[in-house]
Design a protein around this motif. Structure first.
Motif, PDB file in Angstrom:
ATOM      1  N   THR A   1     -12.941  -3.284  -0.819  1.00 43.64           N
ATOM      2  CA  THR A   1     -13.064  -1.836  -0.647  1.00 43.64           C
ATOM      3  C   THR A   1     -12.869  -1.477   0.820  1.00 43.64           C
ATOM      4  O   THR A   1     -13.271  -2.221   1.721  1.00 43.64           O
ATOM      5  N   HIS A   2     -12.216  -0.341   1.042  1.00 46.00           N
ATOM      6  CA  HIS A   2     -11.986   0.150   2.399  1.00 46.00           C
ATOM      7  C   HIS A   2     -13.270   0.755   2.959  1.00 46.00           C
ATOM      8  O   HIS A   2     -14.050   1.346   2.218  1.00 46.00           O
ATOM      9  N   PRO A   3     -13.508   0.621   4.258  1.00 45.32           N
ATOM     10  CA  PRO A   3     -12.689  -0.104   5.240  1.00 45.32           C
ATOM     11  C   PRO A   3     -12.863  -1.614   5.094  1.00 45.32           C
ATOM     12  O   PRO A   3     -13.980  -2.097   4.918  1.00 45.32           O
ATOM     13  N   ILE A   4     -11.758  -2.331   5.148  1.00 46.47           N
ATOM     14  CA  ILE A   4     -11.793  -3.776   4.934  1.00 46.47           C
ATOM     15  C   ILE A   4     -12.154  -4.483   6.237  1.00 46.47           C
ATOM     16  O   ILE A   4     -11.546  -4.249   7.278  1.00 46.47           O
TER      17      ILE A   4
ATOM     18  N   ILE B   1      -3.949  -4.257   7.606  1.00 48.45           N
ATOM     19  CA  ILE B   1      -4.450  -5.391   6.821  1.00 48.45           C
ATOM     20  C   ILE B   1      -3.745  -6.665   7.244  1.00 48.45           C
ATOM     21  O   ILE B   1      -4.358  -7.722   7.385  1.00 48.45           O
TER      22      ILE B   1
ATOM     23  N   ARG C   1      -1.620   1.395   6.919  1.00 43.84           N
ATOM     24  CA  ARG C   1      -2.719   0.608   6.343  1.00 43.84           C
ATOM     25  C   ARG C   1      -2.246  -0.814   6.033  1.00 43.84           C
ATOM     26  O   ARG C   1      -2.985  -1.778   6.195  1.00 43.84           O
TER      27      ARG C   1
ATOM     28  N   THR D   1       0.844  -1.197   0.000  1.00 46.82           N
ATOM     29  CA  THR D   1       0.000   0.000   0.000  1.00 46.82           C
ATOM     30  C   THR D   1       0.881   1.248   0.000  1.00 46.82           C
ATOM     31  O   THR D   1       2.083   1.189   0.240  1.00 46.82           O
TER      32      THR D   1
ATOM     33  N   ASP E   1      -3.013  -1.882  -3.189  1.00 44.99           N
ATOM     34  CA  ASP E   1      -4.017  -0.834  -3.358  1.00 44.99           C
ATOM     35  C   ASP E   1      -3.922  -0.228  -4.754  1.00 44.99           C
ATOM     36  O   ASP E   1      -2.932  -0.419  -5.476  1.00 44.99           O
TER      37      ASP E   1
ATOM     38  N   MET F   1      -7.131  -3.485  -3.655  1.00 44.44           N
ATOM     39  CA  MET F   1      -7.845  -2.788  -2.589  1.00 44.44           C
ATOM     40  C   MET F   1      -8.110  -1.349  -3.027  1.00 44.44           C
ATOM     41  O   MET F   1      -7.233  -0.704  -3.616  1.00 44.44           O
TER      42      MET F   1
ATOM     43  N   ASP G   1     -10.518   2.515  -2.290  1.00 43.44           N
ATOM     44  CA  ASP G   1     -11.533   3.302  -1.613  1.00 43.44           C
ATOM     45  C   ASP G   1     -12.800   3.266  -2.461  1.00 43.44           C
ATOM     46  O   ASP G   1     -12.765   2.901  -3.645  1.00 43.44           O
TER      47      ASP G   1
END
Length: 465
Positions: free
Chosen positions: A102-105, A17, A13, A8, A50, A80, A82
């Motif tokens: 997609t975040h939030p995971i 994860i 982040r 990422t 990401d 990954m 947003d």
């Protein structure tokens, strides 16, 4: 232990994860700036990356994925994003990435993706093993199946192919029993010897004996010369007796003797002839009922039914319909000198819902007809029989499936409506996710999940108006 890599832009982040992943997994985290500083670990089986890291240096999605696969050839790529970046993530999946998050995971959602990766790895390992260790190259397309039922069939074929055991293939008309028989022969130690096929139901009763066992000159009116039967022609190889349930009682007695004694006698002949032939029989009838009705000898049935293999109908392996359709399109492109690239989504949707009473043979015939009639680059509803599709690509008749439990039948109807609704909505919005989500009253993330469930892709709806 499995190895996973998380890349990422934000190091925090990456750590977050990593903390959600399982303890039986070796996890390495990197920021995008660190990626590439060390030699890649080619044993990594899953890469979480990401969108920003994937598209660094303004690479296209295809080139970015190719770069990752160069470094991690066995890895499943999970993108990954947003919520506002889900369009890029979906495009990455369409280009070959395994899945996206997609975040939030959430831990549960992450766990489901990891489970899918593991299941996919197991299946791919099985298929690779089958391809590399056993299957003849000419049959690779055929054995590459998504159906659990067909994989079970191929396991049985592997078990029995190298033996001389008699095999009985059962299943509906059009399921491919003759192709399975050829598959068995091609992977046996008799593959260099003849494969002789005879359709018992297509030969008049008076001629079946002569066809199977041959005849001597003068054995009957019209027998002007000696004729070798199929058993003699198949010497050392395999004989395939299709529609075995149709043969007469007198032929059944002789077949029983051939299986027991490994000898035949020509019609009108006086001498026994030894034969070394592997027998594969096939039927679309209920052999047990034929025996009960006295139409088929029980002792012969037991001799034929040493190793039964039931071939599932196409209804039972619907997951193979897209793959089979693509295979037939490629096949007819070569035969008809066409360059068709696929089929309209509405067509595939309907093919998946149709019950296919004629099974794989019917699908092949329908695709052939469409390939002849189609004037564009993909198969459209207009090229298919009117009793199968109307010009809008929807099922002409949609009978209530009373053979299913109410809950399941209701879900099928809901899924069909949901897909039709999303298709019309996306066409009206030219594939613009934000507009479509707003009109549907859902978030873009929810819309993306619905599209994934129904195999709908944004690119197919751009500039439709």
């Amino acid at each position: 232990m499995r190895k996973m890599l998380v890349i990422t832009r934000d190091g925090n982040r990456s750590e977050e994860i990593g903390s959600l992943l399982f303890q039986d997994t070796k996890i390495h985290t990197e920021t995008a700036t660190e990626s590439g500083e060390q030699p890649p670990d080619r044993e990594v089986d899953t890469v979480f990356v990401d969108v920003e890291s994937l598209l660094e240096s303004n690479k296209s999605i295809n080139k970015a994925l190719e770069s990752f696969w160069t470094h991690y050839p066995s890895a499943a790529i999970v993108v990954m994003a947003d919520e506002e970046q889900t369009g890029f993530a979906v495009d990455a999946v369409n280009a070959g990435a395994f899945d996206y998050l997609t975040h939030p995971i959430e831990k549960e959602e992450l766990g489901l993706v990891v489970k899918k990766v593991r299941e996919s790895d197991v299946l791919q390992s099985e298929l690779d093993y089958l391809r590399d260790q056993f299957w003849n190259e000419d049959f690779l397309d055929y054995v590459d199946t998504n159906s659990k039922a067909m994989r079970a069939v191929f396991v049985k074929i592997r078990q029995v192919a190298g033996t001389r055991t008699t095999v009985l293939l059962t299943g509906e008309t059009g399921t491919g029993k003759s192709l399975i028989a050829k598959l068995l022969h091609a992977h046996s130690n008799r593959k260099e010897k003849p494969f002789i096929s005879i359709h018992c139901g297509a030969i008049p009763d008076t001629l079946v004996e002569s066809e199977l066992f041959g005849h001597e000159k003068g054995a009957f009116t019209g027998a002007v010369r000696r004729k070798l039967g199929k058993f003699e022609l198949a010497q050392g190889g395999t004989i395939f007796l299709d529609e075995i349930g149709t043969v007469s009682q007198s032929v059944q007695v002789k077949l029983l003797n051939v299986i027991q004694e490994r000898r035949i006698q020509r019609v009108g002949g006086e001498h026994d002839i030894p034969v070394d032939v592997r027998i594969i029989a096939a039927t679309n009838e209920d052999m047990g009922k034929l025996c009960e009705d006295g139409k088929f000898r029980r002792d012969l049935f037991y001799r034929l039914n040493v190793f039964p293999i039931r071939i599932p109908s196409l209804r039972e392996r619907r997951e193979d319909i897209p793959r089979l359709s693509e295979y037939f399109i490629r096949q007819f492109n070569g035969q008809l000198n066409t360059e068709l690239k696929g089929m309209h989504p509405h067509v595939l949707d309907t093919l998946l819902e149709y019950d296919w009473p004629g099974n794989v043979r019917e699908l092949e015939n329908v695709i052939e007809r469409a390939c002849i009639l189609e004037t564009g680059e993909i198969l459209h509803p207009e090229s298919f029989p009117p009793d199968l599709l109307d010009t809008q690509g929807e099922v002409v008749t949609s009978p209530v499936k009373t053979d299913l439990p109410l809950k399941m039948a209701r879900q099928i109807t809901v899924d069909k409506f949901e897909k039709q609704y999303l298709t019309s909505l996306l066409e009206q919005c030219n594939g613009i996710m934000k507009d479509a989500a707003q009109r549907a009253g859902v978030t873009t993330r929810q819309l993306n999940k619905l599209m994934n469930r129904h195999s709908l892709y944004r690119a197919d709806f751009k500039n439709k108006n």
